[in-house]
Design a protein around this motif. Structure first.
Motif, PDB file in Angstrom:
ATOM      1  N   PRO A  17       0.838  -1.230  -0.171  1.00 32.92           N
ATOM      2  CA  PRO A  17       0.204  -0.371  -0.103  1.00 32.92           C
ATOM      3  C   PRO A  17       0.878   0.901  -0.763  1.00 32.92           C
ATOM      4  O   PRO A  17       1.859   1.430   0.315  1.00 32.92           O
ATOM      5  CB  PRO A  17      -0.815   0.017   0.861  1.00 32.92           C
ATOM      6  N   ARG A  18       0.535   2.163  -0.245  1.00 33.40           N
ATOM      7  CA  ARG A  18       0.904   3.522  -0.184  1.00 33.40           C
ATOM      8  C   ARG A  18       1.607   4.068   0.728  1.00 33.40           C
ATOM      9  O   ARG A  18       2.958   4.419   1.309  1.00 33.40           O
ATOM     10  CB  ARG A  18      -0.252   4.567  -1.409  1.00 33.40           C
ATOM     11  N   ARG A  19       1.060   4.036   2.030  1.00 35.50           N
ATOM     12  CA  ARG A  19       2.170   4.080   2.893  1.00 35.50           C
ATOM     13  C   ARG A  19       2.904   3.312   3.085  1.00 35.50           C
ATOM     14  O   ARG A  19       4.212   3.855   3.765  1.00 35.50           O
ATOM     15  CB  ARG A  19       0.565   3.431   4.763  1.00 35.50           C
ATOM     16  N   GLY A  20       3.304   2.174   2.251  1.00 33.51           N
ATOM     17  CA  GLY A  20       4.563   0.725   3.133  1.00 33.51           C
ATOM     18  C   GLY A  20       5.726   2.071   1.877  1.00 33.51           C
ATOM     19  O   GLY A  20       6.921   2.385   2.368  1.00 33.51           O
ATOM     20  N   LEU A  21       5.429   2.365   0.861  1.00 25.44           N
ATOM     21  CA  LEU A  21       5.997   3.672   0.034  1.00 25.44           C
ATOM     22  C   LEU A  21       6.362   4.295   0.641  1.00 25.44           C
ATOM     23  O   LEU A  21       7.881   5.175   0.506  1.00 25.44           O
ATOM     24  CB  LEU A  21       4.982   3.512  -1.722  1.00 25.44           C
ATOM     25  N   VAL A  22       5.570   5.610   1.373  1.00 26.51           N
ATOM     26  CA  VAL A  22       6.012   6.802   2.042  1.00 26.51           C
ATOM     27  C   VAL A  22       7.473   6.089   3.186  1.00 26.51           C
ATOM     28  O   VAL A  22       8.354   6.901   3.596  1.00 26.51           O
ATOM     29  CB  VAL A  22       5.263   7.214   2.539  1.00 26.51           C
ATOM     30  N   ILE A  23       6.625   5.026   3.630  1.00 25.67           N
ATOM     31  CA  ILE A  23       7.282   4.757   4.586  1.00 25.67           C
ATOM     32  C   ILE A  23       8.946   4.247   4.537  1.00 25.67           C
ATOM     33  O   ILE A  23       9.760   4.346   4.825  1.00 25.67           O
ATOM     34  CB  ILE A  23       7.244   3.549   5.383  1.00 25.67           C
ATOM     35  N   ALA A  24       9.064   2.994   3.203  1.00 26.27           N
ATOM     36  CA  ALA A  24      10.298   3.491   2.471  1.00 26.27           C
ATOM     37  C   ALA A  24      11.047   4.398   1.973  1.00 26.27           C
ATOM     38  O   ALA A  24      12.212   4.202   2.393  1.00 26.27           O
ATOM     39  CB  ALA A  24       9.949   2.053   1.288  1.00 26.27           C
ATOM     40  N   VAL A  25      10.182   5.512   1.207  1.00 29.80           N
ATOM     41  CA  VAL A  25      11.067   5.956   1.013  1.00 29.80           C
ATOM     42  C   VAL A  25      11.765   7.316   2.050  1.00 29.80           C
ATOM     43  O   VAL A  25      13.054   7.317   1.930  1.00 29.80           O
ATOM     44  CB  VAL A  25      10.152   7.347  -0.676  1.00 29.80           C
ATOM     45  N   ALA A  26      11.071   7.213   3.324  1.00 32.16           N
ATOM     46  CA  ALA A  26      11.459   8.182   4.306  1.00 32.16           C
ATOM     47  C   ALA A  26      12.575   7.413   4.736  1.00 32.16           C
ATOM     48  O   ALA A  26      13.269   8.307   5.596  1.00 32.16           O
ATOM     49  CB  ALA A  26      10.420   8.614   4.922  1.00 32.16           C
ATOM     50  N   THR A  27      12.605   6.514   5.223  1.00 27.01           N
ATOM     51  CA  THR A  27      13.264   5.249   5.647  1.00 27.01           C
ATOM     52  C   THR A  27      15.079   5.343   4.660  1.00 27.01           C
ATOM     53  O   THR A  27      15.723   5.737   5.093  1.00 27.01           O
ATOM     54  CB  THR A  27      13.228   3.932   5.651  1.00 27.01           C
ATOM     55  N   ALA A  28      14.638   5.409   3.386  1.00 31.61           N
ATOM     56  CA  ALA A  28      15.825   5.999   2.622  1.00 31.61           C
ATOM     57  C   ALA A  28      16.711   7.120   2.613  1.00 31.61           C
ATOM     58  O   ALA A  28      17.449   7.483   2.400  1.00 31.61           O
ATOM     59  CB  ALA A  28      15.290   5.175   0.650  1.00 31.61           C
ATOM     60  N   MET A  29      15.722   7.671   3.180  1.00 33.24           N
ATOM     61  CA  MET A  29      16.144   9.496   2.930  1.00 33.24           C
ATOM     62  C   MET A  29      17.193   9.616   4.503  1.00 33.24           C
ATOM     63  O   MET A  29      17.892  10.192   4.148  1.00 33.24           O
ATOM     64  CB  MET A  29      15.125  10.675   3.016  1.00 33.24           C
ATOM     65  N   GLN A  30      16.408   9.049   4.958  1.00 34.09           N
ATOM     66  CA  GLN A  30      17.400   8.734   6.538  1.00 34.09           C
ATOM     67  C   GLN A  30      18.583   8.382   6.468  1.00 34.09           C
ATOM     68  O   GLN A  30      19.341   9.137   6.591  1.00 34.09           O
ATOM     69  CB  GLN A  30      16.523   8.211   7.435  1.00 34.09           C
ATOM     70  N   GLU A  31      18.619   7.236   5.677  1.00 36.44           N
ATOM     71  CA  GLU A  31      19.410   6.351   5.733  1.00 36.44           C
ATOM     72  C   GLU A  31      20.808   6.339   5.431  1.00 36.44           C
ATOM     73  O   GLU A  31      22.197   6.645   5.192  1.00 36.44           O
ATOM     74  CB  GLU A  31      19.282   4.737   5.590  1.00 36.44           C
ATOM     75  N   SER A  32      20.097   6.827   3.329  1.00 37.85           N
ATOM     76  CA  SER A  32      21.314   7.574   2.626  1.00 37.85           C
ATOM     77  C   SER A  32      20.711   8.532   2.056  1.00 37.85           C
ATOM     78  O   SER A  32      21.765   8.823   1.233  1.00 37.85           O
ATOM     79  CB  SER A  32      21.509   6.350   1.729  1.00 37.85           C
ATOM     80  N   ASN A  33      19.840   9.662   2.496  1.00 37.32           N
ATOM     81  CA  ASN A  33      20.110  10.924   1.381  1.00 37.32           C
ATOM     82  C   ASN A  33      19.126  10.369   0.630  1.00 37.32           C
ATOM     83  O   ASN A  33      19.785  11.179  -1.068  1.00 37.32           O
ATOM     84  CB  ASN A  33      20.779  11.820   1.345  1.00 37.32           C
ATOM     85  N   LEU A  34      18.634   9.186  -0.245  1.00 39.15           N
ATOM     86  CA  LEU A  34      18.123   7.920  -1.037  1.00 39.15           C
ATOM     87  C   LEU A  34      19.598   7.726  -2.187  1.00 39.15           C
ATOM     88  O   LEU A  34      19.061   8.195  -3.048  1.00 39.15           O
ATOM     89  CB  LEU A  34      16.966   9.371  -2.070  1.00 39.15           C
ATOM     90  N   TYR A  35      20.800   7.542  -2.058  1.00 45.85           N
ATOM     91  CA  TYR A  35      22.272   7.295  -2.645  1.00 45.85           C
ATOM     92  C   TYR A  35      21.849   6.255  -2.391  1.00 45.85           C
ATOM     93  O   TYR A  35      22.392   6.028  -0.705  1.00 45.85           O
ATOM     94  CB  TYR A  35      22.782   8.267  -2.296  1.00 45.85           C
ATOM     95  N   ASN A  36      22.688   5.470  -3.455  1.00 44.92           N
ATOM     96  CA  ASN A  36      23.293   3.637  -3.605  1.00 44.92           C
ATOM     97  C   ASN A  36      24.332   3.885  -2.943  1.00 44.92           C
ATOM     98  O   ASN A  36      24.947   3.953  -3.725  1.00 44.92           O
ATOM     99  CB  ASN A  36      22.832   3.279  -4.775  1.00 44.92           C
TER     100      ASN A  36
END
Length: 137
Positions: A17-36
């Motif tokens: 669900p959309r809520r999971g997508l938001v959680i995943a993107v927010a988590t990656a923003m915190q963990e890596s600034n969305l960088y691999n």
């Protein structure tokens, strides 16, 4: 934005669900600034496509997952789609995650030393997901 799109694409393939997508993107923003991110501690990780090198133990990828903690092989964790599937699969195992504050849901998966930091990204992650998948789609 490319990595955010990879997260959303992987989540949608999984039927999250959309809520999971938001959680995943927010988590990656915190963990890596969305960088691999590859790991300077784990030279093997630098053999895979990456967008920088970090020094947080042997953490790699968008979600800073650790092969030594059972997230999967280093090479696979450097693949944004695989890393996202690993994160979302773990998230879906958290009872009541859809009703939790974003920071609590992310923390249940990530077990961070700074659990409240995820919350600051919710508004941006929501906007990013909305830009990729407009409401109602």
């Amino acid at each position: 934005m490319e990595n955010a799109e990879a997260i959303v694409r992987a989540g949608r393939k999984m039927g999250v669900p959309r809520r999971g997508l938001v959680i995943a993107v927010a988590t990656a923003m915190q963990e890596s600034n969305l960088y691999n991110v590859a790991s300077g501690v784990l030279p093997e990780s630098q053999d895979y496509p990456h967008q920088g090198v970090g020094w947080d133990h042997d953490s790699v990828g968008l979600f800073q997952q650790r092969s030594s903690s059972g997230w999967g092989p280093v090479g696979r964790l450097m693949d944004p789609e695989f890393a996202t599937r690993q994160f979302l699969t773990a998230l879906e195992q958290v009872p009541g995650w859809q009703q939790m504050r974003l920071t609590d849901a992310a923390q249940a998966v990530q077990v961070s030393a700074y659990p409240e930091y995820y919350q600051q990204h919710e508004w941006r992650a929501t906007r990013v997901v909305d830009a990729i998948v407009p409401s109602g789609r």
